[in-house]
Scaffold this motif. Structure first.
Motif, PDB file in Angstrom:
ATOM      1  N   LEU A 161       0.818  -1.209   0.000  1.00 27.91           N
ATOM      2  CA  LEU A 161       0.000   0.000   0.000  1.00 27.91           C
ATOM      3  C   LEU A 161       0.859   1.269   0.000  1.00 27.91           C
ATOM      4  CD1 LEU A 161      -1.914  -2.303   1.411  1.00 27.91           C
ATOM      5  CD2 LEU A 161      -3.322  -0.329   1.984  1.00 27.91           C
ATOM      6  N   ALA A 162       2.162   1.109  -0.156  1.00 29.68           N
ATOM      7  CA  ALA A 162       3.081   2.245  -0.226  1.00 29.68           C
ATOM      8  C   ALA A 162       2.938   3.180   0.971  1.00 29.68           C
ATOM      9  CB  ALA A 162       2.896   3.016  -1.536  1.00 29.68           C
ATOM     10  N   ALA A 163       2.563   2.624   2.129  1.00 31.46           N
ATOM     11  CA  ALA A 163       2.505   3.421   3.349  1.00 31.46           C
ATOM     12  C   ALA A 163       3.919   3.854   3.725  1.00 31.46           C
ATOM     13  CB  ALA A 163       1.886   2.619   4.486  1.00 31.46           C
ATOM     14  N   GLU A 164       4.028   5.051   4.288  1.00 30.68           N
ATOM     15  CA  GLU A 164       5.331   5.586   4.651  1.00 30.68           C
ATOM     16  C   GLU A 164       5.490   5.583   6.168  1.00 30.68           C
ATOM     17  OE1 GLU A 164       5.671   9.397   2.788  1.00 30.68           O
ATOM     18  OE2 GLU A 164       5.826   8.530   0.769  1.00 30.68           O
ATOM     19  N   PRO A 165       6.533   4.922   6.686  1.00 29.44           N
ATOM     20  CA  PRO A 165       6.737   4.867   8.142  1.00 29.44           C
ATOM     21  C   PRO A 165       6.975   6.259   8.726  1.00 29.44           C
ATOM     22  CG  PRO A 165       8.061   3.204   7.008  1.00 29.44           C
ATOM     23  CD  PRO A 165       7.527   4.110   5.954  1.00 29.44           C
ATOM     24  N   ILE A 166       6.313   6.526   9.832  1.00 31.26           N
ATOM     25  CA  ILE A 166       6.516   7.768  10.579  1.00 31.26           C
ATOM     26  C   ILE A 166       7.321   7.499  11.841  1.00 31.26           C
ATOM     27  CG2 ILE A 166       5.370   9.621  11.852  1.00 31.26           C
ATOM     28  CD1 ILE A 166       3.009   9.328   9.941  1.00 31.26           C
ATOM     29  N   SER A 167       6.932   6.452  12.575  1.00 29.67           N
ATOM     30  CA  SER A 167       7.647   6.113  13.801  1.00 29.67           C
ATOM     31  C   SER A 167       7.390   4.657  14.137  1.00 29.67           C
ATOM     32  CB  SER A 167       7.174   7.000  14.971  1.00 29.67           C
ATOM     33  OG  SER A 167       5.813   6.760  15.262  1.00 29.67           O
ATOM     34  N   ARG A 168       8.265   4.114  14.991  1.00 27.78           N
ATOM     35  CA  ARG A 168       8.049   2.765  15.506  1.00 27.78           C
ATOM     36  C   ARG A 168       8.914   2.529  16.735  1.00 27.78           C
ATOM     37  NH1 ARG A 168       9.880  -2.711  13.063  1.00 27.78           N
ATOM     38  NH2 ARG A 168       9.497  -3.160  15.270  1.00 27.78           N
ATOM     39  N   ASP A 169       8.459   1.595  17.571  1.00 29.78           N
ATOM     40  CA  ASP A 169       9.279   1.060  18.642  1.00 29.78           C
ATOM     41  C   ASP A 169       9.029  -0.448  18.668  1.00 29.78           C
ATOM     42  OD1 ASP A 169       6.832   0.672  20.008  1.00 29.78           O
ATOM     43  OD2 ASP A 169       7.040   2.553  21.116  1.00 29.78           O
ATOM     44  N   ASP A 170       9.317  -1.100  19.768  1.00 25.97           N
ATOM     45  CA  ASP A 170       9.167  -2.551  19.794  1.00 25.97           C
ATOM     46  C   ASP A 170       7.708  -2.995  19.687  1.00 25.97           C
ATOM     47  OD1 ASP A 170      11.880  -2.858  20.031  1.00 25.97           O
ATOM     48  OD2 ASP A 170      11.866  -3.121  22.213  1.00 25.97           O
ATOM     49  N   ASP A 171       6.788  -2.146  20.108  1.00 29.62           N
ATOM     50  CA  ASP A 171       5.388  -2.552  20.197  1.00 29.62           C
ATOM     51  C   ASP A 171       4.434  -1.769  19.301  1.00 29.62           C
ATOM     52  OD1 ASP A 171       5.877  -4.491  22.252  1.00 29.62           O
ATOM     53  OD2 ASP A 171       6.051  -2.833  23.671  1.00 29.62           O
ATOM     54  N   HIS A 172       4.868  -0.674  18.700  1.00 23.97           N
ATOM     55  CA  HIS A 172       3.972   0.188  17.946  1.00 23.97           C
ATOM     56  C   HIS A 172       4.654   0.714  16.690  1.00 23.97           C
ATOM     57  CE1 HIS A 172       2.894   0.593  22.249  1.00 23.97           C
ATOM     58  NE2 HIS A 172       1.665   0.513  21.798  1.00 23.97           N
ATOM     59  N   ALA A 173       3.839   1.019  15.694  1.00 26.44           N
ATOM     60  CA  ALA A 173       4.329   1.705  14.502  1.00 26.44           C
ATOM     61  C   ALA A 173       3.219   2.594  13.969  1.00 26.44           C
ATOM     62  CB  ALA A 173       4.761   0.706  13.430  1.00 26.44           C
ATOM     63  N   VAL A 174       3.611   3.727  13.402  1.00 31.62           N
ATOM     64  CA  VAL A 174       2.670   4.648  12.773  1.00 31.62           C
ATOM     65  C   VAL A 174       3.080   4.796  11.314  1.00 31.62           C
ATOM     66  CG1 VAL A 174       1.648   6.952  12.794  1.00 31.62           C
ATOM     67  CG2 VAL A 174       2.340   5.869  14.951  1.00 31.62           C
ATOM     68  N   LEU A 175       2.127   4.574  10.417  1.00 33.10           N
ATOM     69  CA  LEU A 175       2.371   4.613   8.983  1.00 33.10           C
ATOM     70  C   LEU A 175       1.478   5.663   8.338  1.00 33.10           C
ATOM     71  CD1 LEU A 175       2.325   0.761   8.249  1.00 33.10           C
ATOM     72  CD2 LEU A 175       4.281   2.159   8.949  1.00 33.10           C
ATOM     73  N   ASP A 176       2.058   6.454   7.444  1.00 34.50           N
ATOM     74  CA  ASP A 176       1.316   7.511   6.753  1.00 34.50           C
ATOM     75  C   ASP A 176       0.644   6.978   5.495  1.00 34.50           C
ATOM     76  OD1 ASP A 176       0.750  10.477   6.117  1.00 34.50           O
ATOM     77  OD2 ASP A 176       1.753   9.740   4.311  1.00 34.50           O
ATOM     78  N   LEU A 177      -0.663   7.293   5.359  1.00 34.49           N
ATOM     79  CA  LEU A 177      -1.418   6.966   4.155  1.00 34.49           C
ATOM     80  C   LEU A 177      -2.161   8.209   3.645  1.00 34.49           C
ATOM     81  CD1 LEU A 177      -2.305   3.471   5.384  1.00 34.49           C
ATOM     82  CD2 LEU A 177      -1.546   3.876   3.032  1.00 34.49           C
ATOM     83  N   ILE A 178      -1.420   9.288   3.531  1.00 33.45           N
ATOM     84  CA  ILE A 178      -1.797  10.572   2.927  1.00 33.45           C
ATOM     85  C   ILE A 178      -2.816  11.341   3.764  1.00 33.45           C
ATOM     86  CG2 ILE A 178      -2.621  11.775   0.858  1.00 33.45           C
ATOM     87  CD1 ILE A 178      -1.665   9.409  -0.803  1.00 33.45           C
ATOM     88  N   SER A 179      -4.052  10.854   3.853  1.00 32.41           N
ATOM     89  CA  SER A 179      -5.090  11.597   4.561  1.00 32.41           C
ATOM     90  C   SER A 179      -5.290  11.106   5.996  1.00 32.41           C
ATOM     91  CB  SER A 179      -6.414  11.517   3.799  1.00 32.41           C
ATOM     92  OG  SER A 179      -6.785  10.178   3.582  1.00 32.41           O
ATOM     93  N   GLY A 180      -4.474  10.186   6.420  1.00 31.94           N
ATOM     94  CA  GLY A 180      -4.555   9.646   7.769  1.00 31.94           C
ATOM     95  C   GLY A 180      -3.446   8.636   7.974  1.00 31.94           C
TER      96      GLY A 180
END
Length: 260
Positions: free
Chosen positions: A24-43
């Protein structure tokens, strides 16, 4: 306000990050051992790892109230489907032309979350808010999948529309009728910002929702821009990052993300 994030429980964080970034070409924003946040343009997608997961109670039957799927707008459904097919990803519905002059396909992520690709602008059976529809179409065609909507089944579309309008500023912009469906199926579209709540309604009998915090898959939709939950909502628990999750009248989990 809008849907700023979708929160998903995953059993293997690296696997899920790879899936969403590769397919889905999501772009990583942040991560640690238990969590990750991925950008998908509008959310964003907020992935949270769980240990010893419970059995998943969610079933792929839209006559169950609550969460149904996450929708991503794409420029070409078949182009984005091809790598998924090559990799052996499980599909719920192969690409097809759907009511409303859109092309769609449904597939599962590694932990069973149902996702949709959709291409082209919807042609509504009933257009309710011309300005809202114009704003939706003005978003244009994304060059990579864009978080577009979260779908849920409800008992009463007007009740749901009133609730999300009064508390979170979502507007009902249009309806798609499905006259070929013997269950009495139609879809309403509640828009706020660049995202939509896609509301399924049926005349047929429906089953109650089964929201879970300890199973793989969808956890909650995060709605940004509000200072507090409406009175009378049932508290389900908290996200992995501490935000309170509450349930609407149909058992759909939302969070305001107040404690990131």
């Amino acid at each position: 306000m809008s849907i700023t994030s979708v929160i998903i429980n995953v059993t293997d964080l690296d696997r899920s990050i790879d899936f969403y970034t590769r397919f889905l070409a999501a772009e990583p924003i942040s991560r640690d051992d238990d969590h990750a946040v991925l950008d998908l343009i509008s959310g964003t997608l907020r992935l949270q790892r769980i240990d010893n997961p419970a059995d998943h109670a969610w079933v792929a039957d839209d006559l169950h109230r609550g969460f149904r799927h996450i929708g991503f707008k794409v420029d070409d459904v078949d182009r984005w489907v091809a790598p998924l097919k090559e990799a052996g990803v499980r599909f719920h519905l192969d690409p097809l032309e759907a009511t409303g002059d859109v092309r769609i396909a449904f597939f599962y992520d590694p932990d069973g979350t149902l996702c949709e690709f959709v291409a082209r602008d919807l042609q509504y059976s009933t257009m309710i808010d011309e300005d809202g529809v114009a704003a939706e179409r003005a978003l244009g065609v994304p060059d990579r999948p864009r978080l577009d909507h979260v779908a849920l089944t409800v008992d009463d579309r007007q009740r749901t529309a009133d609730f999300y309008h009064d508390h979170f500023g979502f507007d009902l912009i249009g309806i798609i009728d499905q006259p070929q469906d013997p269950r009495g199926f139609s879809i309403g579209y509640l828009k706020a910002g660049p995202t939509v709540l896609e509301i399924f309604t049926y005349r047929a009998d429906k089953q109650p929702a089964t929201p879970q915090l300890d199973a793989p898959g969808f956890v909650a939709a995060e709605i940004g821009g509000s200072s507090g939950s409406p009175a009378g909502m049932t508290e389900l628990g908290k996200t992995g990052y501490g935000a309170v999750i509450t349930l609407d009248a149909d058992g759909f989990p939302i969070t305001l993300g107040a404690e990131r």
